[in-house]
Design a protein around this motif. Structure first.
Motif, PDB file in Angstrom:
ATOM      1  N   ASN A  57      11.250   4.063 -10.987  1.00 53.23           N
ATOM      2  CA  ASN A  57      10.648   4.141  -9.649  1.00 53.23           C
ATOM      3  C   ASN A  57       9.187   4.548  -9.738  1.00 53.23           C
ATOM      4  N   LEU A  58       8.891   5.462 -10.661  1.00 55.83           N
ATOM      5  CA  LEU A  58       7.518   5.924 -10.821  1.00 55.83           C
ATOM      6  C   LEU A  58       6.620   4.792 -11.314  1.00 55.83           C
ATOM      7  N   VAL A  59       7.143   3.967 -12.204  1.00 60.68           N
ATOM      8  CA  VAL A  59       6.379   2.803 -12.688  1.00 60.68           C
ATOM      9  C   VAL A  59       6.112   1.833 -11.545  1.00 60.68           C
ATOM     10  N   ILE A  60       7.134   1.591 -10.721  1.00 61.11           N
ATOM     11  CA  ILE A  60       6.977   0.677  -9.576  1.00 61.11           C
ATOM     12  C   ILE A  60       5.962   1.225  -8.587  1.00 61.11           C
ATOM     13  N   LEU A  61       6.042   2.529  -8.303  1.00 61.28           N
ATOM     14  CA  LEU A  61       5.099   3.141  -7.359  1.00 61.28           C
ATOM     15  C   LEU A  61       3.673   3.098  -7.901  1.00 61.28           C
ATOM     16  N   THR A  62       3.532   3.316  -9.204  1.00 64.39           N
ATOM     17  CA  THR A  62       2.208   3.231  -9.821  1.00 64.39           C
ATOM     18  C   THR A  62       1.638   1.820  -9.687  1.00 64.39           C
ATOM     19  N   ALA A  63       2.523   0.823  -9.854  1.00 70.44           N
ATOM     20  CA  ALA A  63       2.085  -0.575  -9.708  1.00 70.44           C
ATOM     21  C   ALA A  63       1.654  -0.874  -8.272  1.00 70.44           C
ATOM     22  N   ILE A  64       2.358  -0.258  -7.311  1.00 71.58           N
ATOM     23  CA  ILE A  64       2.000  -0.465  -5.900  1.00 71.58           C
ATOM     24  C   ILE A  64       0.614   0.110  -5.619  1.00 71.58           C
ATOM     25  N   PHE A  65       0.364   1.320  -6.128  1.00 73.46           N
ATOM     26  CA  PHE A  65      -0.947   1.937  -5.909  1.00 73.46           C
ATOM     27  C   PHE A  65      -2.059   1.179  -6.640  1.00 73.46           C
ATOM     28  N   ALA A  66      -1.753   0.695  -7.830  1.00 75.36           N
ATOM     29  CA  ALA A  66      -2.780   0.040  -8.642  1.00 75.36           C
ATOM     30  C   ALA A  66      -3.019  -1.413  -8.235  1.00 75.36           C
ATOM     31  N   GLY A  67      -1.927  -2.123  -7.890  1.00 72.56           N
ATOM     32  CA  GLY A  67      -2.054  -3.554  -7.648  1.00 72.56           C
ATOM     33  C   GLY A  67      -2.062  -3.985  -6.198  1.00 72.56           C
ATOM     34  N   ASN A  68      -1.674  -3.095  -5.275  1.00 75.57           N
ATOM     35  CA  ASN A  68      -1.643  -3.424  -3.844  1.00 75.57           C
ATOM     36  C   ASN A  68      -0.924  -4.748  -3.575  1.00 75.57           C
ATOM     37  N   PRO A  69       0.356  -4.868  -3.974  1.00 76.84           N
ATOM     38  CA  PRO A  69       1.073  -6.136  -3.786  1.00 76.84           C
ATOM     39  C   PRO A  69       1.365  -6.481  -2.321  1.00 76.84           C
ATOM     40  N   PHE A  70       1.260  -5.506  -1.424  1.00 78.08           N
ATOM     41  CA  PHE A  70       1.564  -5.753  -0.006  1.00 78.08           C
ATOM     42  C   PHE A  70       0.302  -5.984   0.828  1.00 78.08           C
ATOM     43  N   ASP A  71      -0.836  -6.120   0.163  1.00 76.69           N
ATOM     44  CA  ASP A  71      -2.119  -6.394   0.838  1.00 76.69           C
ATOM     45  C   ASP A  71      -2.449  -5.339   1.891  1.00 76.69           C
ATOM     46  N   PHE A  72      -2.294  -4.080   1.514  1.00 78.36           N
ATOM     47  CA  PHE A  72      -2.658  -3.004   2.424  1.00 78.36           C
ATOM     48  C   PHE A  72      -4.175  -2.958   2.569  1.00 78.36           C
ATOM     49  N   LYS A  73      -4.645  -2.663   3.791  1.00 77.50           N
ATOM     50  CA  LYS A  73      -6.076  -2.626   4.069  1.00 77.50           C
ATOM     51  C   LYS A  73      -6.575  -1.213   4.346  1.00 77.50           C
ATOM     52  N   TYR A  74      -5.636  -0.291   4.605  1.00 78.04           N
ATOM     53  CA  TYR A  74      -6.025   1.075   4.951  1.00 78.04           C
ATOM     54  C   TYR A  74      -5.316   2.064   4.016  1.00 78.04           C
ATOM     55  N   SER A  75      -6.025   3.136   3.720  1.00 78.71           N
ATOM     56  CA  SER A  75      -5.447   4.164   2.842  1.00 78.71           C
ATOM     57  C   SER A  75      -4.197   4.786   3.464  1.00 78.71           C
ATOM     58  N   LEU A  76      -4.180   4.867   4.810  1.00 76.90           N
ATOM     59  CA  LEU A  76      -3.028   5.467   5.500  1.00 76.90           C
ATOM     60  C   LEU A  76      -1.731   4.722   5.207  1.00 76.90           C
ATOM     61  N   GLN A  77      -1.845   3.448   4.884  1.00 75.12           N
ATOM     62  CA  GLN A  77      -0.643   2.652   4.613  1.00 75.12           C
ATOM     63  C   GLN A  77       0.067   3.103   3.334  1.00 75.12           C
ATOM     64  N   TYR A  78      -0.647   3.830   2.484  1.00 71.26           N
ATOM     65  CA  TYR A  78      -0.055   4.303   1.231  1.00 71.26           C
ATOM     66  C   TYR A  78       0.667   5.648   1.382  1.00 71.26           C
ATOM     67  N   ILE A  79       0.547   6.266   2.556  1.00 75.54           N
ATOM     68  CA  ILE A  79       1.144   7.597   2.745  1.00 75.54           C
ATOM     69  C   ILE A  79       2.644   7.627   2.440  1.00 75.54           C
ATOM     70  N   PRO A  80       3.458   6.681   2.945  1.00 77.34           N
ATOM     71  CA  PRO A  80       4.900   6.719   2.623  1.00 77.34           C
ATOM     72  C   PRO A  80       5.181   6.665   1.128  1.00 77.34           C
ATOM     73  N   TYR A  81       4.370   5.903   0.410  1.00 78.63           N
ATOM     74  CA  TYR A  81       4.581   5.768  -1.027  1.00 78.63           C
ATOM     75  C   TYR A  81       4.105   7.021  -1.769  1.00 78.63           C
ATOM     76  N   GLY A  82       3.100   7.700  -1.174  1.00 77.69           N
ATOM     77  CA  GLY A  82       2.683   8.975  -1.730  1.00 77.69           C
ATOM     78  C   GLY A  82       3.777  10.028  -1.567  1.00 77.69           C
ATOM     79  N   ILE A  83       4.424  10.018  -0.394  1.00 82.00           N
ATOM     80  CA  ILE A  83       5.553  10.937  -0.154  1.00 82.00           C
ATOM     81  C   ILE A  83       6.690  10.634  -1.113  1.00 82.00           C
ATOM     82  N   LEU A  84       6.969   9.347  -1.288  1.00 80.45           N
ATOM     83  CA  LEU A  84       8.042   8.943  -2.197  1.00 80.45           C
ATOM     84  C   LEU A  84       7.716   9.349  -3.639  1.00 80.45           C
TER      85      LEU A  84
END
Length: 212
Positions: A57-84
């Motif tokens: 899960n940590l590897v997947i979350l790191t990939a989400i933060f590094a690669g932005n696979p969901f095309d997030f445009k705002y830092s606030l969109q990463y908050i749930p993944y930061g909590i996770l």
């Protein structure tokens, strides 16, 4: 039968009773140690599996933060993944401590001391599990909000909000059902507490017999 014979018979009976008592105590201690050994092996095995899953899960979350696979445009969109991510790190710390606590050879440990220490450690672990559960629920519910800005670009505000609220509500209901069904219930502590009660009951019986 004279008094001396009665005393001799009583002494032999008392010796047999003491021997039987010691054998019963040894048998109970052996049984509890074997039961604890089996539980410890299962706990360590489960913890290793959970650690591997948390690391994945940590590897997947790191990939989400590094690669932005969901095309997030705002830092606030990463908050749930930061909590996770916080929850996953808490889980890894708890699992590592648990592995260290249960790295013990029961053949060289007093069973009563082991049971008391294990119950204390499991209570601490349970508190950490509550924090982990809270972060998982929070992250699961808030994840739907992270996709709201993308939906607002492609759908009307009303439709985007309705879909988001529905997803959040369904997520909450799923978690509630899972909790009600006992999916996150951990009975390890209660099992060791029952063993300690059995041991204390045996000691009480032994004390009564010795007083007699």
């Amino acid at each position: 039968m004279n008094i001396d014979q009665l005393k001799a018979d009583w002494q032999r009976y008392h010796q047999k009773l003491e021997l039987s008592q010691r054998l019963n105590e040894q048998l109970m201690h052996s049984m509890l140690k074997e039961r604890s050994r089996s539980r410890v092996a299962k706990i360590r095995r489960d913890n290793m599996i959970y650690m591997i899953l948390m690391m994945m899960n940590l590897v997947i979350l790191t990939a989400i933060f590094a690669g932005n696979p969901f095309d997030f445009k705002y830092s606030l969109q990463y908050i749930p993944y930061g909590i996770l991510t916080t929850g996953v790190l808490l889980a890894l710390v708890s699992l590592f401590k648990s592995l260290q606590s249960f790295n013990v050879n029961l053949n060289h440990v007093d069973i009563e001391r082991f049971l008391k220490k294990t119950i204390t450690e499991l209570e601490k672990s349970r508190k950490m599990e509550r924090w982990f559960g809270t972060t998982i629920v929070a992250a699961g519910v808030l994840t739907a909000l992270s996709f709201l800005p993308n939906k607002l670009q492609n759908k009307s505000p009303g439709q985007a909000w309705i879909e988001t609220v529905i997803i959040m509500a369904v997520t909450v209901v799923i978690y509630i059902i899972a909790f009600k069904l006992g999916a996150f219930k951990n009975r390890k502590k209660e099992d060791f507490e029952n063993d300690l009660k059995e041991l204390n009951a045996l000691k009480a019986i032994a004390s009564e017999l010795s007083d007699k």
